[in-house]
Scaffold this motif. Structure first.
Motif, PDB file in Angstrom:
ATOM      1  N   GLN A   4      34.436  43.746  34.322  1.00 16.17           N
ATOM      2  CA  GLN A   4      35.481  42.943  35.206  1.00 16.17           C
ATOM      3  C   GLN A   4      35.827  43.527  36.614  1.00 16.17           C
ATOM      4  O   GLN A   4      35.624  42.891  37.744  1.00 16.17           O
ATOM      5  N   GLU A   5      35.335  44.507  36.745  1.00 20.59           N
ATOM      6  CA  GLU A   5      36.360  45.660  38.197  1.00 20.59           C
ATOM      7  C   GLU A   5      35.241  45.384  38.574  1.00 20.59           C
ATOM      8  O   GLU A   5      35.592  44.709  40.033  1.00 20.59           O
ATOM      9  N   ILE A   6      34.157  45.602  38.464  1.00 19.61           N
ATOM     10  CA  ILE A   6      33.287  45.576  39.295  1.00 19.61           C
ATOM     11  C   ILE A   6      32.909  44.017  39.773  1.00 19.61           C
ATOM     12  O   ILE A   6      32.938  43.556  41.247  1.00 19.61           O
ATOM     13  N   ALA A   7      32.777  42.736  38.633  1.00 25.84           N
ATOM     14  CA  ALA A   7      33.198  41.415  39.116  1.00 25.84           C
ATOM     15  C   ALA A   7      34.266  40.930  39.863  1.00 25.84           C
ATOM     16  O   ALA A   7      34.070  40.738  41.112  1.00 25.84           O
ATOM     17  N   ASN A   8      35.299  41.599  39.669  1.00 26.95           N
ATOM     18  CA  ASN A   8      36.468  41.512  41.022  1.00 26.95           C
ATOM     19  C   ASN A   8      35.940  42.214  41.816  1.00 26.95           C
ATOM     20  O   ASN A   8      36.740  41.394  43.213  1.00 26.95           O
ATOM     21  N   GLU A   9      35.577  42.795  42.654  1.00 24.25           N
ATOM     22  CA  GLU A   9      35.237  43.508  43.946  1.00 24.25           C
ATOM     23  C   GLU A   9      34.115  42.815  44.382  1.00 24.25           C
ATOM     24  O   GLU A   9      34.250  42.355  45.325  1.00 24.25           O
ATOM     25  N   LEU A  10      33.173  42.526  43.961  1.00 28.46           N
ATOM     26  CA  LEU A  10      32.419  41.579  44.256  1.00 28.46           C
ATOM     27  C   LEU A  10      33.158  40.061  45.076  1.00 28.46           C
ATOM     28  O   LEU A  10      32.691  39.380  45.988  1.00 28.46           O
ATOM     29  N   TYR A  11      34.112  39.909  43.804  1.00 30.66           N
ATOM     30  CA  TYR A  11      34.484  38.595  43.839  1.00 30.66           C
ATOM     31  C   TYR A  11      35.293  38.435  45.880  1.00 30.66           C
ATOM     32  O   TYR A  11      35.264  37.661  46.351  1.00 30.66           O
ATOM     33  N   ARG A  12      36.062  39.574  45.352  1.00 31.76           N
ATOM     34  CA  ARG A  12      36.837  39.584  46.938  1.00 31.76           C
ATOM     35  C   ARG A  12      35.769  39.881  47.784  1.00 31.76           C
ATOM     36  O   ARG A  12      36.449  39.134  48.867  1.00 31.76           O
ATOM     37  N   HIS A  13      35.457  40.633  47.798  1.00 30.65           N
ATOM     38  CA  HIS A  13      34.216  40.742  49.128  1.00 30.65           C
ATOM     39  C   HIS A  13      33.566  39.222  48.931  1.00 30.65           C
ATOM     40  O   HIS A  13      33.456  39.323  50.469  1.00 30.65           O
ATOM     41  N   GLN A  14      33.426  38.745  48.476  1.00 22.13           N
ATOM     42  CA  GLN A  14      32.639  37.340  49.068  1.00 22.13           C
ATOM     43  C   GLN A  14      33.819  36.222  49.766  1.00 22.13           C
ATOM     44  O   GLN A  14      33.513  36.081  50.730  1.00 22.13           O
ATOM     45  N   GLN A  15      34.946  36.514  49.086  1.00 15.87           N
ATOM     46  CA  GLN A  15      36.040  35.713  49.164  1.00 15.87           C
ATOM     47  C   GLN A  15      36.432  36.190  51.273  1.00 15.87           C
ATOM     48  O   GLN A  15      36.758  35.234  52.096  1.00 15.87           O
ATOM     49  N   LYS A  16      36.160  37.550  51.021  1.00 21.10           N
ATOM     50  CA  LYS A  16      36.764  37.756  52.660  1.00 21.10           C
ATOM     51  C   LYS A  16      35.618  38.056  53.156  1.00 21.10           C
ATOM     52  O   LYS A  16      35.896  38.507  54.396  1.00 21.10           O
ATOM     53  N   ALA A  17      34.623  37.792  53.181  1.00 21.98           N
ATOM     54  CA  ALA A  17      32.777  38.010  53.481  1.00 21.98           C
ATOM     55  C   ALA A  17      33.449  39.192  54.188  1.00 21.98           C
ATOM     56  O   ALA A  17      33.264  39.377  55.433  1.00 21.98           O
ATOM     57  N   LEU A  41      31.483  37.080  35.109  1.00 19.74           N
ATOM     58  CA  LEU A  41      32.418  37.824  35.414  1.00 19.74           C
ATOM     59  C   LEU A  41      33.104  37.121  36.958  1.00 19.74           C
ATOM     60  O   LEU A  41      34.083  36.555  36.669  1.00 19.74           O
ATOM     61  N   ASN A  42      32.382  36.808  37.689  1.00 16.93           N
ATOM     62  CA  ASN A  42      32.415  37.103  38.959  1.00 16.93           C
ATOM     63  C   ASN A  42      32.811  35.436  39.538  1.00 16.93           C
ATOM     64  O   ASN A  42      33.755  34.828  40.154  1.00 16.93           O
ATOM     65  N   ILE A  43      31.456  34.707  38.887  1.00 18.67           N
ATOM     66  CA  ILE A  43      32.539  32.774  38.774  1.00 18.67           C
ATOM     67  C   ILE A  43      33.098  32.664  38.151  1.00 18.67           C
ATOM     68  O   ILE A  43      34.039  31.642  38.532  1.00 18.67           O
ATOM     69  N   ASP A  44      33.467  33.110  36.775  1.00 21.86           N
ATOM     70  CA  ASP A  44      34.676  32.755  36.083  1.00 21.86           C
ATOM     71  C   ASP A  44      35.753  32.329  36.552  1.00 21.86           C
ATOM     72  O   ASP A  44      37.078  31.763  37.255  1.00 21.86           O
ATOM     73  N   ASN A  45      35.856  34.100  37.949  1.00 17.49           N
ATOM     74  CA  ASN A  45      37.083  33.824  38.463  1.00 17.49           C
ATOM     75  C   ASN A  45      37.447  33.076  39.734  1.00 17.49           C
ATOM     76  O   ASN A  45      38.153  31.792  40.122  1.00 17.49           O
ATOM     77  N   ALA A  46      35.938  32.442  40.411  1.00 18.05           N
ATOM     78  CA  ALA A  46      36.029  30.908  41.256  1.00 18.05           C
ATOM     79  C   ALA A  46      36.372  29.803  40.331  1.00 18.05           C
ATOM     80  O   ALA A  46      36.951  29.307  40.654  1.00 18.05           O
ATOM     81  N   LEU A  47      36.090  29.239  38.849  1.00 17.34           N
ATOM     82  CA  LEU A  47      36.421  28.396  38.370  1.00 17.34           C
ATOM     83  C   LEU A  47      37.873  29.116  37.743  1.00 17.34           C
ATOM     84  O   LEU A  47      38.489  27.666  37.825  1.00 17.34           O
ATOM     85  N   ARG A  48      38.411  29.606  37.623  1.00 10.98           N
ATOM     86  CA  ARG A  48      40.170  29.881  37.385  1.00 10.98           C
ATOM     87  C   ARG A  48      40.417  29.502  38.260  1.00 10.98           C
ATOM     88  O   ARG A  48      41.700  29.073  39.359  1.00 10.98           O
ATOM     89  N   SER A  49      40.011  29.355  39.574  1.00 13.42           N
ATOM     90  CA  SER A  49      40.790  29.619  41.274  1.00 13.42           C
ATOM     91  C   SER A  49      40.326  27.971  41.416  1.00 13.42           C
ATOM     92  O   SER A  49      40.930  27.521  42.479  1.00 13.42           O
ATOM     93  N   GLY A  50      39.852  26.811  40.018  1.00 15.62           N
ATOM     94  CA  GLY A  50      39.941  25.135  40.287  1.00 15.62           C
ATOM     95  C   GLY A  50      38.769  25.132  41.045  1.00 15.62           C
ATOM     96  O   GLY A  50      38.328  24.353  41.514  1.00 15.62           O
ATOM     97  N   ASP A  51      37.579  25.805  41.179  1.00 11.58           N
ATOM     98  CA  ASP A  51      36.318  25.625  41.538  1.00 11.58           C
ATOM     99  C   ASP A  51      35.281  25.412  39.912  1.00 11.58           C
ATOM    100  O   ASP A  51      35.875  25.188  39.240  1.00 11.58           O
ATOM    101  N   ARG A  52      34.162  23.984  40.324  1.00 12.94           N
ATOM    102  CA  ARG A  52      32.828  23.401  38.869  1.00 12.94           C
ATOM    103  C   ARG A  52      32.163  24.124  39.228  1.00 12.94           C
ATOM    104  O   ARG A  52      31.378  24.335  40.012  1.00 12.94           O
ATOM    105  N   LEU A  53      31.637  24.357  38.435  1.00 18.17           N
ATOM    106  CA  LEU A  53      30.144  24.527  37.934  1.00 18.17           C
ATOM    107  C   LEU A  53      29.354  23.555  37.805  1.00 18.17           C
ATOM    108  O   LEU A  53      29.040  22.457  37.778  1.00 18.17           O
ATOM    109  N   ALA A  54      28.722  23.676  39.417  1.00 24.86           N
ATOM    110  CA  ALA A  54      27.378  22.475  40.123  1.00 24.86           C
ATOM    111  C   ALA A  54      26.414  22.038  39.545  1.00 24.86           C
ATOM    112  O   ALA A  54      25.368  21.534  39.617  1.00 24.86           O
ATOM    113  N   GLY A  55      25.550  23.798  39.078  1.00 20.77           N
ATOM    114  CA  GLY A  55      23.663  23.726  38.818  1.00 20.77           C
ATOM    115  C   GLY A  55      24.176  25.067  39.004  1.00 20.77           C
ATOM    116  O   GLY A  55      24.905  25.814  38.848  1.00 20.77           O
ATOM    117  N   TRP A  56      22.536  25.101  39.028  1.00 19.99           N
ATOM    118  CA  TRP A  56      21.604  26.539  38.825  1.00 19.99           C
ATOM    119  C   TRP A  56      20.880  26.507  40.628  1.00 19.99           C
ATOM    120  O   TRP A  56      20.245  25.793  40.608  1.00 19.99           O
TER     121      TRP A  56
END
Ligand code: 0L1
Ligand code: MG
Length: 258
Positions: A4-17, A41-56
């Motif tokens: 989860q911590e690794i996923a959060n770190e990747l998510y933060r870097h993606q959010q901040k570019a 877990l990384n994508i779950d962070n985005a889904l919790r912020s209101g995003d939606r899974l559109a596909g693969w």
């Protein structure tokens, strides 16, 4: 190792570019299964912020890309609704070092699931096929990674655009479709649909079989990007990229700063 911590770190870097060191420099025992868990877990962070899974999306579908990462099978990633471009302007703000590649997208009207799915099942579940482009953007320094790094980083997913025009799945031999990608008028890459695992339908088959390991399926309405038809090209402010799909028109993208 806390996934989860690794996923959060990747998510933060993606959010901040903001680019980061590849995670395998710190976690060398990471398995492919761990990496897909981190991706989820990384994508779950985005889904919790209101995003939606559109596909693969499928990645590393060409021999050249597999060789460059030292693997012999493709990988998959998740596409979010926020990644889809609604017009052909690409804003570099929010991206680190983006590259663009032509793809063929499938859209489905039935669920596809299970380890035994066949190309016939895929055709019967396909609503339409569309020319598309994917913008990939690794969160790792120098776009450099191992297999597990790139899986955890959601297969470098960033943005995608599908053409305005959709086609019947039976319109064309999708492995024969020729593509010419130009930047500022100069031909940068050419390729054909067969570059994607021999035929883009094979990419969907492999995707369905691979996500079955996570007990997941392709749902009606979802889009699947089947994989790059050519090498990806770098994008810079002021570029105009055109991607011509044989007999199916052209996607034109304007690259702007913000
Ligand atoms: O869409 C792709 O093929 C990208 C997969 C990840 C490898 C890369 O970033 O080139
Ligand atoms: Mg791709």
């Amino acid at each position: 190792m806390n996934l989860q911590e690794i996923a959060n770190e990747l998510y933060r870097h993606q959010q901040k570019a903001e680019e980061m060191e590849k995670i395998t420099l710190r976690y060398d025992g990471l398995t492919v299964e761990d990496a897909y868990q981190i991706q989820r877990l990384n994508i779950d962070n985005a889904l919790r912020s209101g995003d939606r899974l559109a596909g693969w999306k499928m990645g590393l579908t060409s021999k050249a890309k597999q060789v460059s990462v030292g693997v012999n099978e493709p990988i998959y990633g998740r596409l979010l609704a926020s990644m889809e471009l609604s017009k052909s302007t690409v804003h570099l703000h929010g991206l680190i070092h983006p590259r663009l590649e032509p793809e063929i997208a499938f859209v489905f009207n039935k669920r596809l699931e299970g380890p035994k799915v066949t190309p016939r099942d895929v055709w019967l579940a396909t609503e339409c096929v569309m020319p598309a482009v994917e913008i990939i953007d690794s969160r790792y320094k120098n776009f450099s990674f191992t297999l597990t790094d790139v899986i955890a980083d959601n297969a470098s997913s960033a943005k995608f655009l599908v053409a305005d025009q959709a086609y019947s799945p039976y319109q064309s031999q999708w492995d024969q479709i020729g593509v010419v990608m130009r930047k500022n008028g100069e031909v940068m890459q050419t390729g054909t649909g067969a570059a994607v695992l021999g035929h883009p339908v094979r990419s969907v088959v492999e995707l369905v079989q691979m996500i079955h390991r996570e007990a997941l399926s392709v749902e009606p309405g979802m889009v699947v990007l089947t994989g790059g038809i050519t090498e990806a090209i770098h994008l810079y402010e002021g570029d105009e990229v055109t991607v011509l799909f044989d007999g199916m028109g052209e996607l034109v993208l304007e690259i702007e700063a913000s």
